[in-house]
Design an enzyme around this catalytic site. Sequence first.
Site, PDB file in Angstrom:
ATOM      1  N   CYS A 221      37.104  39.712  37.672  1.00  0.00           N
ATOM      2  CA  CYS A 221      36.608  38.344  37.850  1.00  0.00           C
ATOM      3  C   CYS A 221      37.511  37.507  38.763  1.00  0.00           C
ATOM      4  CB  CYS A 221      36.489  37.658  36.495  1.00  0.00           C
ATOM      5  SG  CYS A 221      35.292  38.472  35.405  1.00  0.00           S
ATOM      6  N   PRO A 222      36.886  36.664  39.605  1.00  0.00           N
ATOM      7  CA  PRO A 222      35.443  36.402  39.754  1.00  0.00           C
ATOM      8  C   PRO A 222      34.700  37.396  40.633  1.00  0.00           C
ATOM      9  CG  PRO A 222      36.653  34.984  41.233  1.00  0.00           C
ATOM     10  CD  PRO A 222      37.696  35.769  40.468  1.00  0.00           C
ATOM     11  N   GLY A 223      35.429  38.362  41.229  1.00  0.00           N
ATOM     12  CA  GLY A 223      34.716  39.400  41.967  1.00  0.00           C
ATOM     13  C   GLY A 223      35.161  39.623  43.397  1.00  0.00           C
ATOM     14  N   GLY A 224      36.350  39.157  43.767  1.00  0.00           N
ATOM     15  CA  GLY A 224      36.815  39.309  45.139  1.00  0.00           C
ATOM     16  C   GLY A 224      36.893  40.766  45.581  1.00  0.00           C
ATOM     17  N   ASP A 240      36.417  42.861  32.849  1.00  0.00           N
ATOM     18  CA  ASP A 240      37.195  41.625  32.699  1.00  0.00           C
ATOM     19  C   ASP A 240      36.594  40.831  31.549  1.00  0.00           C
ATOM     20  OD1 ASP A 240      38.792  39.301  33.121  1.00  0.00           O
ATOM     21  OD2 ASP A 240      38.920  39.781  35.250  1.00  0.00           O
ATOM     22  N   ASP A 260      38.981  44.514  27.798  1.00  0.00           N
ATOM     23  CA  ASP A 260      40.343  44.543  28.312  1.00  0.00           C
ATOM     24  C   ASP A 260      40.482  45.739  29.252  1.00  0.00           C
ATOM     25  OD1 ASP A 260      43.097  44.957  28.714  1.00  0.00           O
ATOM     26  OD2 ASP A 260      43.599  44.147  26.748  1.00  0.00           O
ATOM     27  N   LYS A 306      52.561  43.438  40.850  1.00  0.00           N
ATOM     28  CA  LYS A 306      53.165  42.124  40.985  1.00  0.00           C
ATOM     29  C   LYS A 306      54.685  42.256  40.940  1.00  0.00           C
ATOM     30  CE  LYS A 306      48.923  40.684  40.750  1.00  0.00           C
ATOM     31  NZ  LYS A 306      48.191  40.268  41.950  1.00  0.00           N
TER      32      LYS A 306
END
EC number: 2.1.1.186
Length: 361
Positions: A221-224, A240, A260, A306
């Site tokens: 989400c949101p779907g990129g 998601d 999850d 990350k």
Amino acid sequence: MNQVLLYCRPGFEKECAGEVQDKANTLELFGFPRAKNNSGYVLFEFYQAGDANKFLQLQPFSQLIFARQMFATSAMLTGLPTEDRISPILEAIGDDFPICGDLRIETPDTNEAKELLKFCRKFTVPLRQAMRKRNILYVKDNHKKPVLHVCFIAPGCCFVGYSYPQNNSQFFMGIPRLKFPADAPSRSTLKLEEAFHVFIPREEWDERLAPGMWSVDLGACPGGWTYQLVKRSMFVHAIDNGTMAQSLMDTGQVKYHAVDGFKYEPARKNITWIVCDMIEKPARVAHLIGEWLIKAWAKEAIFNLKLPMKGRYDEVLQDIENLKVLLIKNGVKFKLQAKHLYHDREEITVHIQRLDNRSAY
């Protein structure tokens, strides 16, 4: 010519310098890096003449994480006169310089340096003509021959060098030029699009990014990232607990699962791609993707790790090494690449292709 210039994201000079130092030491090509914070480049100086060229030949560019481009160069040219910048550049090109098939006049990726790009564009034609007259460049562009780089870091200051086309970035300044799609749900879509350009050879797109494939997007989400898969006529399991863009759901190519990402298991083992851009600890994400590949739930993976605020290079090395050990221990043959992409910020993007009949890692 005993130096190599490497472009990187401003603010990541320390990581780029540490990486090239490690790679050079492994190759027993000794020297030291010069790095200035937020300059957008690292200059590595070798002790022995000719070692810069050896480094270009022996160090796979695809295995450098933080470098966007690398080329051999000599000392920086300074004080180029405004009335004739061409002559000093031509004089700086010695006998050890190969005849090149392409010319790129670039800058590091900083706001200050990029102000010179308009000048670089205007300067390209007269410099190219002068170099062809001196037999420094082939009369016609030849993309199989070395690339000649002129990198301006300030007005009247530049590095001149060369890279090899089979072992460099094909992109100007090492940056793919992508346009944000107006109908994409988020700008993160450019991360996955850039990853496809960097990791998947264009001639293999029809086979490896084929319409009709099934894929899984963890943390969708949101779907990129889902947008990039749908755009290529794939079917997507979007995983998601958030909300997907309705425009993607309306395509009929997306199945949404409010689960999850660490607990989802595909009901059918027909997945080609697993992609993941979850904001989680990098070690945890790397292990999760490793488990997917070990269980053969997917053939290829692209995911982001990350980075912490400190020790970014050490964290990257450890997470990737742990992932390699996990895959090797479980008998998985694979090819792995990792890059700090242009559209990444405090993260790196990793690609793994599971190999059934050959070994590479």
